[in-house]
Design a protein around this motif. Structure first.
Motif, PDB file in Angstrom:
ATOM      1  N   PRO A  14       0.811  -1.225   0.000  1.00 33.12           N
ATOM      2  CA  PRO A  14       0.000   0.000   0.000  1.00 33.12           C
ATOM      3  C   PRO A  14       0.842   1.272   0.000  1.00 33.12           C
ATOM      4  CG  PRO A  14       0.108  -0.902   2.206  1.00 33.12           C
ATOM      5  CD  PRO A  14       0.849  -1.879   1.319  1.00 33.12           C
ATOM      6  N   PHE A  15       2.178   1.124   0.008  1.00 32.56           N
ATOM      7  CA  PHE A  15       3.080   2.264   0.165  1.00 32.56           C
ATOM      8  C   PHE A  15       3.720   2.666  -1.163  1.00 32.56           C
ATOM      9  CE2 PHE A  15       3.501  -0.516   3.996  1.00 32.56           C
ATOM     10  CZ  PHE A  15       2.677   0.233   4.826  1.00 32.56           C
ATOM     11  N   THR A  16       4.341   3.866  -1.167  1.00 32.90           N
ATOM     12  CA  THR A  16       5.031   4.368  -2.351  1.00 32.90           C
ATOM     13  C   THR A  16       6.379   4.946  -1.939  1.00 32.90           C
ATOM     14  OG1 THR A  16       2.925   4.927  -3.417  1.00 32.90           O
ATOM     15  CG2 THR A  16       4.916   5.906  -4.336  1.00 32.90           C
ATOM     16  N   LEU A  17       7.460   4.391  -2.491  1.00 33.56           N
ATOM     17  CA  LEU A  17       8.808   4.900  -2.262  1.00 33.56           C
ATOM     18  C   LEU A  17       9.137   5.944  -3.326  1.00 33.56           C
ATOM     19  CD1 LEU A  17      11.736   4.800  -1.082  1.00 33.56           C
ATOM     20  CD2 LEU A  17      12.156   2.902  -2.662  1.00 33.56           C
ATOM     21  N   ARG A  18       9.521   7.144  -2.884  1.00 30.26           N
ATOM     22  CA  ARG A  18       9.924   8.204  -3.806  1.00 30.26           C
ATOM     23  C   ARG A  18      11.357   8.612  -3.485  1.00 30.26           C
ATOM     24  NH1 ARG A  18       4.517   9.407  -2.575  1.00 30.26           N
ATOM     25  NH2 ARG A  18       3.153   9.246  -4.400  1.00 30.26           N
ATOM     26  N   VAL A  19      12.255   8.356  -4.411  1.00 29.18           N
ATOM     27  CA  VAL A  19      13.680   8.603  -4.206  1.00 29.18           C
ATOM     28  C   VAL A  19      13.971  10.089  -4.402  1.00 29.18           C
ATOM     29  CG1 VAL A  19      16.018   8.043  -4.970  1.00 29.18           C
ATOM     30  CG2 VAL A  19      14.216   6.289  -5.017  1.00 29.18           C
ATOM     31  N   PRO A  20      14.597  10.750  -3.408  1.00 25.99           N
ATOM     32  CA  PRO A  20      14.938  12.171  -3.554  1.00 25.99           C
ATOM     33  C   PRO A  20      15.832  12.410  -4.765  1.00 25.99           C
ATOM     34  CG  PRO A  20      15.166  11.466  -1.274  1.00 25.99           C
ATOM     35  CD  PRO A  20      14.927  10.229  -2.076  1.00 25.99           C
ATOM     36  N   PHE A  21      15.600  13.522  -5.447  1.00 20.28           N
ATOM     37  CA  PHE A  21      16.317  13.957  -6.644  1.00 20.28           C
ATOM     38  C   PHE A  21      15.928  13.147  -7.888  1.00 20.28           C
ATOM     39  CE2 PHE A  21      19.307  14.960  -3.147  1.00 20.28           C
ATOM     40  CZ  PHE A  21      19.264  16.334  -3.245  1.00 20.28           C
ATOM     41  N   TYR A  22      15.292  11.995  -7.694  1.00 24.63           N
ATOM     42  CA  TYR A  22      14.836  11.203  -8.845  1.00 24.63           C
ATOM     43  C   TYR A  22      13.326  11.385  -9.022  1.00 24.63           C
ATOM     44  CZ  TYR A  22      13.945   7.236 -11.940  1.00 24.63           C
ATOM     45  OH  TYR A  22      13.531   6.445 -13.002  1.00 24.63           O
ATOM     46  N   HIS A  23      12.564  11.092  -7.968  1.00 24.09           N
ATOM     47  CA  HIS A  23      11.120  11.314  -8.035  1.00 24.09           C
ATOM     48  C   HIS A  23      10.745  12.711  -7.542  1.00 24.09           C
ATOM     49  CE1 HIS A  23      11.084   6.754  -7.730  1.00 24.09           C
ATOM     50  NE2 HIS A  23      10.433   6.990  -8.844  1.00 24.09           N
ATOM     51  N   THR A  24      11.486  13.222  -6.565  1.00 21.40           N
ATOM     52  CA  THR A  24      11.158  14.526  -5.977  1.00 21.40           C
ATOM     53  C   THR A  24      12.286  15.518  -6.223  1.00 21.40           C
ATOM     54  OG1 THR A  24      12.088  13.838  -3.831  1.00 21.40           O
ATOM     55  CG2 THR A  24       9.727  13.514  -4.168  1.00 21.40           C
ATOM     56  N   ARG A  25      11.915  16.790  -6.333  1.00 16.08           N
ATOM     57  CA  ARG A  25      12.885  17.852  -6.574  1.00 16.08           C
ATOM     58  C   ARG A  25      13.292  18.512  -5.251  1.00 16.08           C
ATOM     59  NH1 ARG A  25       9.729  21.061 -11.459  1.00 16.08           N
ATOM     60  NH2 ARG A  25       9.449  19.271 -12.869  1.00 16.08           N
ATOM     61  N   LEU A  26      14.419  19.204  -5.283  1.00 13.06           N
ATOM     62  CA  LEU A  26      14.884  19.946  -4.117  1.00 13.06           C
ATOM     63  C   LEU A  26      14.173  21.296  -4.059  1.00 13.06           C
ATOM     64  CD1 LEU A  26      16.827  20.360  -1.738  1.00 13.06           C
ATOM     65  CD2 LEU A  26      18.482  21.294  -3.368  1.00 13.06           C
ATOM     66  N   CYS A  27      13.544  21.589  -2.924  1.00 13.67           N
ATOM     67  CA  CYS A  27      12.916  22.887  -2.677  1.00 13.67           C
ATOM     68  C   CYS A  27      13.761  23.594  -1.609  1.00 13.67           C
ATOM     69  CB  CYS A  27      11.478  22.717  -2.188  1.00 13.67           C
ATOM     70  SG  CYS A  27      10.399  21.842  -3.347  1.00 13.67           S
ATOM     71  N   TRP A  28      14.446  24.667  -2.005  1.00 12.57           N
ATOM     72  CA  TRP A  28      15.446  25.275  -1.140  1.00 12.57           C
ATOM     73  C   TRP A  28      14.857  25.828   0.156  1.00 12.57           C
ATOM     74  CZ3 TRP A  28      20.451  24.682  -1.140  1.00 12.57           C
ATOM     75  CH2 TRP A  28      21.090  24.256  -2.309  1.00 12.57           C
ATOM     76  N   SER A  29      13.693  26.448   0.094  1.00 11.77           N
ATOM     77  CA  SER A  29      13.094  27.018   1.305  1.00 11.77           C
ATOM     78  C   SER A  29      12.851  25.935   2.348  1.00 11.77           C
ATOM     79  CB  SER A  29      11.784  27.720   0.959  1.00 11.77           C
ATOM     80  OG  SER A  29      11.129  28.158   2.128  1.00 11.77           O
ATOM     81  N   GLU A  30      12.264  24.822   1.913  1.00 11.46           N
ATOM     82  CA  GLU A  30      11.982  23.717   2.846  1.00 11.46           C
ATOM     83  C   GLU A  30      13.282  23.063   3.312  1.00 11.46           C
ATOM     84  OE1 GLU A  30       8.526  25.157   1.569  1.00 11.46           O
ATOM     85  OE2 GLU A  30      10.061  24.452   0.183  1.00 11.46           O
ATOM     86  N   PHE A  31      14.268  22.970   2.415  1.00 11.54           N
ATOM     87  CA  PHE A  31      15.553  22.381   2.778  1.00 11.54           C
ATOM     88  C   PHE A  31      16.207  23.159   3.923  1.00 11.54           C
ATOM     89  CE2 PHE A  31      20.180  22.609   2.336  1.00 11.54           C
ATOM     90  CZ  PHE A  31      20.522  21.284   2.498  1.00 11.54           C
ATOM     91  N   LEU A  32      16.244  24.497   3.806  1.00 10.58           N
ATOM     92  CA  LEU A  32      16.904  25.318   4.822  1.00 10.58           C
ATOM     93  C   LEU A  32      16.148  25.274   6.150  1.00 10.58           C
ATOM     94  CD1 LEU A  32      17.920  28.380   2.619  1.00 10.58           C
ATOM     95  CD2 LEU A  32      19.410  26.584   3.537  1.00 10.58           C
ATOM     96  N   GLN A  33      14.809  25.278   6.066  1.00 10.04           N
ATOM     97  CA  GLN A  33      14.034  25.162   7.308  1.00 10.04           C
ATOM     98  C   GLN A  33      14.270  23.812   7.972  1.00 10.04           C
ATOM     99  OE1 GLN A  33       9.964  26.875   7.567  1.00 10.04           O
ATOM    100  NE2 GLN A  33      10.189  27.181   5.373  1.00 10.04           N
ATOM    101  N   GLY A  34      14.308  22.762   7.171  1.00 10.90           N
ATOM    102  CA  GLY A  34      14.558  21.441   7.731  1.00 10.90           C
ATOM    103  C   GLY A  34      15.924  21.347   8.370  1.00 10.90           C
ATOM    104  N   LEU A  35      16.903  22.025   7.766  1.00  8.54           N
ATOM    105  CA  LEU A  35      18.264  21.965   8.270  1.00  8.54           C
ATOM    106  C   LEU A  35      18.397  22.618   9.641  1.00  8.54           C
ATOM    107  CD1 LEU A  35      21.162  21.100   7.577  1.00  8.54           C
ATOM    108  CD2 LEU A  35      21.493  23.343   6.541  1.00  8.54           C
ATOM    109  N   PHE A  36      17.709  23.757   9.842  1.00 10.09           N
ATOM    110  CA  PHE A  36      17.898  24.500  11.084  1.00 10.09           C
ATOM    111  C   PHE A  36      16.760  24.290  12.089  1.00 10.09           C
ATOM    112  CE2 PHE A  36      20.485  26.897   8.034  1.00 10.09           C
ATOM    113  CZ  PHE A  36      21.694  26.868   8.709  1.00 10.09           C
TER     114      PHE A  36
END
Length: 450
Positions: A14-36
């Motif tokens: 019932p699940f779906t694996l989505r590989v980062p950079f392959y299925h999903t794109r990098l969103c810089w705003s969310e990346f920086l918030q996640g980092l800090f």
């Protein structure tokens, strides 16, 4: 525009694996918030692990890395459409039960294992049978409100009474300032009006807990409450040493008595969890009214299964309940709000979520400057997390009762859960609800549920 299928990925059950950079794109705003932002909140339990569970700072970081990776797996591996997080309102009740009920780190970790596995079993059963929704409908509103208020009282009690000497009184100005800023930006009615008029304050408010941490980091050293010792380089968290102290495979399995005592708390955590899911679904449905170009699969059974798997793995490998919940409401709202702005801002909701979690969280545990920079602020992070939880739970709980008898009963139940054993508080809550209010269940507690 016709709806298109949900973002592609690799299906497994019932699940779906989505590989980062392959299925999903990098969103810089969310990346920086996640980092800090997620770095500081994800590491907030380290003071508790080092003070009460016998772990060194590095070993606590190793367990936090496992917890963070499991949370990230909800989005990446299981394909959940929510910003994952802790079952935060249950945390103060759990800490009171485990720290107050057991004296040594070994038994405390065993109690955490019991809670994790009992909760995983409960969620799996409710997911397979579909009884979860019926269970929440069956519960009376007064009892649910009392449980939420109990979490509020327990959270504030831990900050201002139980652990005050360890954390709050060690850094009173930095902690007070961080809490005040975050409470104002998150809950203040005048601030909400100001954010609606000012883009600067809107952006500042969208950074979540970060403004409060930055204020503590700047003012703390000036008043002598924070001393930074930033070191450069990389660190490999000592997973082997941490697992040897925490995992039941080495530390020993919980006793039957621990498992039985965990059942009331597991039920309480599930009630809180389902409230988070209802909130998360409503946020998604509002977003889908705008983003008709992307289909988002909301599947409560899949969510129950993924929660069960993650909590079972945590209970066996790195037990610390309740770090494996379904929705971090604040982050969920922030990501969905930017997703609603259209494909140019965020091509897919899954890209935003993946950027916030997998592309941000894992880096922090190997970067020594970030870890050592955050270390003196972790007590502030814990107090801040609990204060915000206490405030949020209080206003949610007190918005539910519809008459004075119900309000008084809610306070009684909340106090019982905060000061007594979980089963005693839950029993008193059921009796008080029946005697003072009646079984006042709502006919439609899950609006728009399909």
């Amino acid at each position: 525009m016709a709806e298109r299928p949900e973002l592609a990925g690799w299906r497994w059950g019932p699940f779906t694996l989505r590989v980062p950079f392959y299925h999903t794109r990098l969103c810089w705003s969310e990346f920086l918030q996640g980092l800090f932002v997620s770095a500081a909140t994800g590491l907030a339990l380290i003071p508790v692990m080092t003070a009460f569970f016998g772990l060194s700072f590095e070993e606590a970081v190793a367990l936090s890395m496992i917890h963070a990776s499991l949370i990230a797996s909800a989005v990446i591996v299981f394909g959940e459409p929510y910003a994952g997080g802790w079952i935060t309102p249950a945390l103060p009740l759990i800490l009171a039960f485990v720290i107050g009920g057991y004296d040594d780190p070994s038994s405390r970790f065993q109690a955490m294992t019991a809670l994790s596995l009992v909760f995983a079993s409960l969620v799996l059963m409710l997911g397979i049978t579909g009884l979860g929704r019926r269970f929440i409908i069956w519960l009376p509103d007064t009892l649910k409100a009392g449980i939420i208020l109990g979490a509020s009282i327990a959270a504030l009690k831990r900050v201002f009474v139980d652990d005050a000497e360890r954390f709050l009184l060690e850094q009173p100005i930095a902690t007070g300032l961080a809490c005040a800023i975050c409470l104002i930006f998150t809950f203040s009615v005048p601030m909400q009006k100001l954010k609606a008029r000012s883009r600067f304050f809107f952006i500042l408010g969208a950074l979540g807990l970060l403004p409060g941490f930055l204020a503590a980091a700047i003012i703390g050293p000036l008043v002598g409450e924070v001393s930074f010792d930033i070191q450069w380089g990389f660190v490999v968290p000592p997973l082997g040493e941490a697992l040897a102290k925490a995992s039941p495979l080495v530390n020993g399995w919980p006793s039957r008595e621990m498992i039985i005592q965990s059942i009331p708390l597991a039920l309480i955590a599930y009630i809180i969890l389902f409230g988070d899911l209802v909130t998360g679904n409503e946020v998604l449905r509002e977003g889908l009214k705008v983003r008709k170009d992307e289909h988002i699969d909301i599947n409560l059974n899949r969510t129950h299964f993924s929660l069960s798997i993650r909590n079972a793995i945590m209970g066996i490998v790195a037990p610390f309940f309740p770090t494996q919940g379904a929705v971090w409401t604040g982050v969920h709202v922030i990501v969905v709000q930017r997703w609603k702005q259209g494909p140019k801002s965020m091509n897919s909701l899954h890209s935003g979520l993946a950027s916030y979690y997998l592309m941000g969280l894992p880096f922090i545990y190997f970067l020594l400057p970030l870890l050592t920079g955050l270390k003196p602020l972790l007590g502030v992070a814990l107090s801040l997390t609990l204060v915000l939880t206490g405030f949020a739970c209080a206003y949610i709980a007190m918005s539910i009762p519809r008459d004075n008898a119900s309000r008084g009963t809610v306070v009684l139940i909340g106090a019982a859960l905060a000061f007594f054993e979980p089963w005693q508080g839950l029993l008193l809550g059921v009796v008080a609800t029946l005697a003072l209010v009646g079984w006042d269940r709502s006919p439609d507690p899950i609006p728009h549920d399909e």
